[in-house]
Write a protein that holds these residues in place. Structure first.
Motif, PDB file in Angstrom:
ATOM      1  N   HIS A 244     -48.385   3.176 101.619  1.00 28.53           N
ATOM      2  CA  HIS A 244     -49.345   4.266 101.442  1.00 28.53           C
ATOM      3  C   HIS A 244     -49.048   4.942 100.099  1.00 28.53           C
ATOM      4  CE1 HIS A 244     -52.259   7.218 102.872  1.00 28.53           C
ATOM      5  NE2 HIS A 244     -51.493   8.127 102.281  1.00 28.53           N
ATOM      6  N   PRO A 245     -50.040   5.017  99.210  1.00 30.26           N
ATOM      7  CA  PRO A 245     -49.764   5.573  97.882  1.00 30.26           C
ATOM      8  C   PRO A 245     -49.694   7.100  97.882  1.00 30.26           C
ATOM      9  CG  PRO A 245     -52.066   4.961  98.046  1.00 30.26           C
ATOM     10  CD  PRO A 245     -51.437   4.564  99.349  1.00 30.26           C
ATOM     11  N   VAL A 246     -49.018   7.634  96.874  1.00 31.32           N
ATOM     12  CA  VAL A 246     -48.970   9.084  96.691  1.00 31.32           C
ATOM     13  C   VAL A 246     -49.721   9.427  95.412  1.00 31.32           C
ATOM     14  CG1 VAL A 246     -47.490  11.061  96.208  1.00 31.32           C
ATOM     15  CG2 VAL A 246     -46.790   9.363  97.902  1.00 31.32           C
ATOM     16  N   GLU A 247     -50.754  10.220  95.576  1.00 34.12           N
ATOM     17  CA  GLU A 247     -51.517  10.681  94.411  1.00 34.12           C
ATOM     18  C   GLU A 247     -50.954  12.021  93.953  1.00 34.12           C
ATOM     19  OE1 GLU A 247     -55.690  11.226  95.168  1.00 34.12           O
ATOM     20  OE2 GLU A 247     -56.166  11.559  93.044  1.00 34.12           O
ATOM     21  N   GLY A 248     -50.939  12.244  92.666  1.00 35.54           N
ATOM     22  CA  GLY A 248     -50.527  13.538  92.130  1.00 35.54           C
ATOM     23  C   GLY A 248     -49.034  13.731  92.011  1.00 35.54           C
ATOM     24  N   ALA A 249     -48.258  12.657  92.159  1.00 37.75           N
ATOM     25  CA  ALA A 249     -46.814  12.776  91.905  1.00 37.75           C
ATOM     26  C   ALA A 249     -46.612  12.798  90.387  1.00 37.75           C
ATOM     27  CB  ALA A 249     -46.064  11.599  92.522  1.00 37.75           C
ATOM     28  N   GLU A 250     -45.674  13.637  89.962  1.00 40.10           N
ATOM     29  CA  GLU A 250     -45.410  13.711  88.520  1.00 40.10           C
ATOM     30  C   GLU A 250     -44.170  12.881  88.203  1.00 40.10           C
ATOM     31  OE1 GLU A 250     -45.120  17.090  85.012  1.00 40.10           O
ATOM     32  OE2 GLU A 250     -44.381  17.561  87.014  1.00 40.10           O
ATOM     33  N   VAL A 251     -44.342  11.912  87.311  1.00 39.11           N
ATOM     34  CA  VAL A 251     -43.220  11.062  86.897  1.00 39.11           C
ATOM     35  C   VAL A 251     -42.740  11.572  85.548  1.00 39.11           C
ATOM     36  CG1 VAL A 251     -42.466   8.702  86.432  1.00 39.11           C
ATOM     37  CG2 VAL A 251     -44.276   9.120  88.110  1.00 39.11           C
ATOM     38  N   ILE A 252     -41.450  11.877  85.478  1.00 37.46           N
ATOM     39  CA  ILE A 252     -40.896  12.426  84.231  1.00 37.46           C
ATOM     40  C   ILE A 252     -39.815  11.489  83.719  1.00 37.46           C
ATOM     41  CG2 ILE A 252     -39.862  14.435  83.116  1.00 37.46           C
ATOM     42  CD1 ILE A 252     -40.873  16.118  85.427  1.00 37.46           C
ATOM     43  N   LEU A 253     -39.939  11.156  82.462  1.00 36.10           N
ATOM     44  CA  LEU A 253     -39.035  10.184  81.843  1.00 36.10           C
ATOM     45  C   LEU A 253     -38.271  10.877  80.705  1.00 36.10           C
ATOM     46  CD1 LEU A 253     -40.354   6.659  80.923  1.00 36.10           C
ATOM     47  CD2 LEU A 253     -38.887   7.907  79.372  1.00 36.10           C
ATOM     48  N   TYR A 254     -36.968  10.795  80.749  1.00 38.24           N
ATOM     49  CA  TYR A 254     -36.102  11.388  79.718  1.00 38.24           C
ATOM     50  C   TYR A 254     -35.463  10.223  78.952  1.00 38.24           C
ATOM     51  CZ  TYR A 254     -36.451  15.286  83.027  1.00 38.24           C
ATOM     52  OH  TYR A 254     -36.916  16.258  83.889  1.00 38.24           O
ATOM     53  N   ASP A 255     -35.827  10.061  77.689  1.00 35.96           N
ATOM     54  CA  ASP A 255     -35.332   8.865  76.992  1.00 35.96           C
ATOM     55  C   ASP A 255     -34.055   9.114  76.200  1.00 35.96           C
ATOM     56  OD1 ASP A 255     -35.987   9.902  74.520  1.00 35.96           O
ATOM     57  OD2 ASP A 255     -37.336   8.279  73.959  1.00 35.96           O
ATOM     58  N   ALA A 256     -33.569   8.071  75.544  1.00 40.88           N
ATOM     59  CA  ALA A 256     -32.254   8.101  74.896  1.00 40.88           C
ATOM     60  C   ALA A 256     -32.210   9.002  73.669  1.00 40.88           C
ATOM     61  CB  ALA A 256     -31.833   6.681  74.508  1.00 40.88           C
ATOM     62  N   VAL A 257     -33.359   9.342  73.113  1.00 36.89           N
ATOM     63  CA  VAL A 257     -33.346  10.188  71.914  1.00 36.89           C
ATOM     64  C   VAL A 257     -33.908  11.576  72.208  1.00 36.89           C
ATOM     65  CG1 VAL A 257     -33.397   8.277  70.288  1.00 36.89           C
ATOM     66  CG2 VAL A 257     -35.561   9.208  71.112  1.00 36.89           C
ATOM     67  N   GLY A 258     -33.938  11.934  73.481  1.00 32.65           N
ATOM     68  CA  GLY A 258     -34.308  13.299  73.846  1.00 32.65           C
ATOM     69  C   GLY A 258     -35.789  13.547  74.056  1.00 32.65           C
ATOM     70  N   GLN A 259     -36.576  12.491  74.015  1.00 34.16           N
ATOM     71  CA  GLN A 259     -38.002  12.682  74.263  1.00 34.16           C
ATOM     72  C   GLN A 259     -38.243  12.780  75.772  1.00 34.16           C
ATOM     73  OE1 GLN A 259     -40.590  10.197  71.305  1.00 34.16           O
ATOM     74  NE2 GLN A 259     -38.931   8.883  71.959  1.00 34.16           N
ATOM     75  N   ILE A 260     -39.217  13.578  76.143  1.00 32.76           N
ATOM     76  CA  ILE A 260     -39.588  13.720  77.556  1.00 32.76           C
ATOM     77  C   ILE A 260     -41.066  13.373  77.707  1.00 32.76           C
ATOM     78  CG2 ILE A 260     -39.762  15.312  79.506  1.00 32.76           C
ATOM     79  CD1 ILE A 260     -37.518  16.954  78.214  1.00 32.76           C
ATOM     80  N   PHE A 261     -41.348  12.508  78.648  1.00 29.36           N
ATOM     81  CA  PHE A 261     -42.735  12.078  78.900  1.00 29.36           C
ATOM     82  C   PHE A 261     -43.088  12.385  80.349  1.00 29.36           C
ATOM     83  CE2 PHE A 261     -40.837   9.360  75.675  1.00 29.36           C
ATOM     84  CZ  PHE A 261     -41.770   9.408  74.653  1.00 29.36           C
ATOM     85  N   ARG A 262     -44.311  12.829  80.558  1.00 28.56           N
ATOM     86  CA  ARG A 262     -44.769  13.164  81.915  1.00 28.56           C
ATOM     87  C   ARG A 262     -46.068  12.444  82.198  1.00 28.56           C
ATOM     88  NH1 ARG A 262     -42.489  18.318  83.437  1.00 28.56           N
ATOM     89  NH2 ARG A 262     -41.159  19.070  81.765  1.00 28.56           N
ATOM     90  N   LYS A 263     -46.204  12.026  83.427  1.00 29.04           N
ATOM     91  CA  LYS A 263     -47.441  11.339  83.825  1.00 29.04           C
ATOM     92  C   LYS A 263     -47.674  11.574  85.307  1.00 29.04           C
ATOM     93  CE  LYS A 263     -50.325   8.539  81.686  1.00 29.04           C
ATOM     94  NZ  LYS A 263     -50.842   8.739  80.343  1.00 29.04           N
TER      95      LYS A 263
END
Lengths: 181, 227
Positions: free
Chosen positions: B97-116
């Motif tokens: 069962h899928p989850v809609e509206g979950a926020e995925v946050i990615l913290y990369d090796a050079v300090g960038q942060i991405f959200r989706k």
């Protein structure tokens, strides 16, 4: 007739390498010497964390195959239902550390023997060069020379300590237990 | 035995023409084999094993939830768009069962942060045009929470309450979350698919049904992982 002659020729041709192989002198089998296992237990967690994720060396296809709680689990120990899976509740077990030790020592056994005996430098090992990215490494640079993880690995490889007395300060630092990352 | 060259030396003009034609055909065939050899049979086989599209679902942002997206959306075989990172968030470890509206946050090796945010079928992705995260990176999922009556949980100020699920290890080089979080569930070489609820939490944090307007379909049930 012609076919038979061809078949004989093919047989002779096929047998040639076998005959040559038989002339190669027997190689002398010597034991590889690896730095102490009891001290590897302090190094393994660093390799597990930095190298052993499922998308890198936590794969059975890798020559440097690493098992751990953070990645691939060693078969025959327990079942996933009991928390024995990557990221599960069962921590890295002794048999997995032993398997990691064999993987590390078995990569370049002659060279690691020379390193332990002082006849070669740690940088002669691909195990040291790859994470520094002084040798091509698909996983990129894991650490620079002189960083905590590098110091932990290199110091263990040099084995200039009494077995069981390896100072694991750099290994802890590499794991983020101490201040230096 | 005579070689093709000795044949060629004694050939008539017409026979020579035939030879050239055959040599030409051979060259084309050889070229085809060489060009065909530029593929990656391992990746080709993995893609083949994924099977076709779900019935009624067109290729796009809602297709193939839970499958390793970057297997196709990568430099090889180059399916457009190329993905930087992509995956799917499901409700629990026993269902798809899928989850809609979950926020995925990615913290990369050079300090960038991405959200989706995940879409109605649980998929999320960053194309290479929108993000260039540097390996290794850490990831956390902020799952929406619901009351048992299905209304979103909020704090006293009305802000939605999220439940944070963070990865215990980092991502070293795989752009597909499903490369490790496979639909086969928990195995010795897989930590199972990404989910928000434990089995015990499923009753107290029920995720709403898939929106009727959603253009995607969840994966077929292939077995359940234990909690």
């Amino acid at each position: 007739m012609k076919r038979r002659a061809l078949a004989v020729f093919a047989l002779v041709l096929g047998a040639l390498p076998l005959g040559q192989a038989a002339c190669v002198p027997e190689t002398t089998i010597t034991d590889a010497i690896c730095p102490p296992y009891e001290d590897f237990k302090k190094v393994s967690p660093v390799l597990e964390q930095r190298c052993g994720t499922l998308d890198c060396h936590g794969q059975v296809s890798r020559p440097l195959r690493l098992y751990s709680n953070l990645g691939l689990r060693l078969p025959g120990i327990d079942e996933p239902e009991n928390g024995y899976f990557p990221g599960g509740t069962v921590p890295t077990v002794e048999q997995e550390i032993e398997a990691n030790y064999r993987a590390v020592c078995g990569l370049e056994p002659e060279i690691i023997t020379d390193v332990v005996n002082g006849a070669a430098e740690p940088t002669d090992l691909t195990l040291v060069r790859k994470p520094r990215l002084t040798e091509k490494h698909k996983g990129g640079r894991i650490w620079d020379e002189g960083k905590a993880g590098d110091r932990c690995l290199v110091a263990w490889l040099k084995a200039d300590y009494a077995p069981g007395t390896f100072n694991d300060g750099d290994c802890k630092a590499a794991l983020g237990v101490d201040s230096e990352q | 035995m005579s070689s093709p060259l000795t044949h060629l030396a004694g050939a008539s003009a017409s026979a020579l023409g035939g030879y050239v034609a055959r040599l030409g055909a051979g060259a084309v065939l050889a070229l085809g084999l060489v060009l065909g050899g530029c593929g990656n049979p391992v990746i080709d086989a993995e893609i083949e094993a994924l099977g076709g599209e779900a019935e009624g679902v067109a290729p796009g942002e809602f297709h193939r939830p839970g499958q390793p997206c970057a297997l196709c959306h990568n430099d090889y075989p180059g399916e457009d768009p190329l993905m930087a990172v992509a995956g799917t968030v499901f409700a629990d470890p026993v269902s798809f069962h899928p989850v809609e509206g979950a926020e995925v946050i990615l913290y990369d090796a050079v300090g960038q942060i991405f959200r989706k945010e995940t879409n109605c079928i649980g998929n999320f992705f960053w194309t290479r045009d929108e993000a260039d995260p540097q390996f290794p990176f850490a990831v956390e999922v902020r799952c929406p929470t619901y009351n048992t009556d299905g209304t979103p949980k909020t704090d006293p100020t009305g802000k939605p309450i999220f439940k944070v699920k963070a990865m215990g290890s980092w991502v070293s080089r795989d752009r597909s979350c499903a490369g490790c979080h496979s639909l086969t569930g928990r195995q010795l070489d897989s930590t199972g698919w990404i989910y928000c609820n434990t089995q015990q939490e499923a009753a107290t944090n029920p995720y709403p049904p898939i929106a009727e307007t959603c253009a995607g379909k969840p994966p077929r049930q292939k077995g359940a992982a234990s909690e």
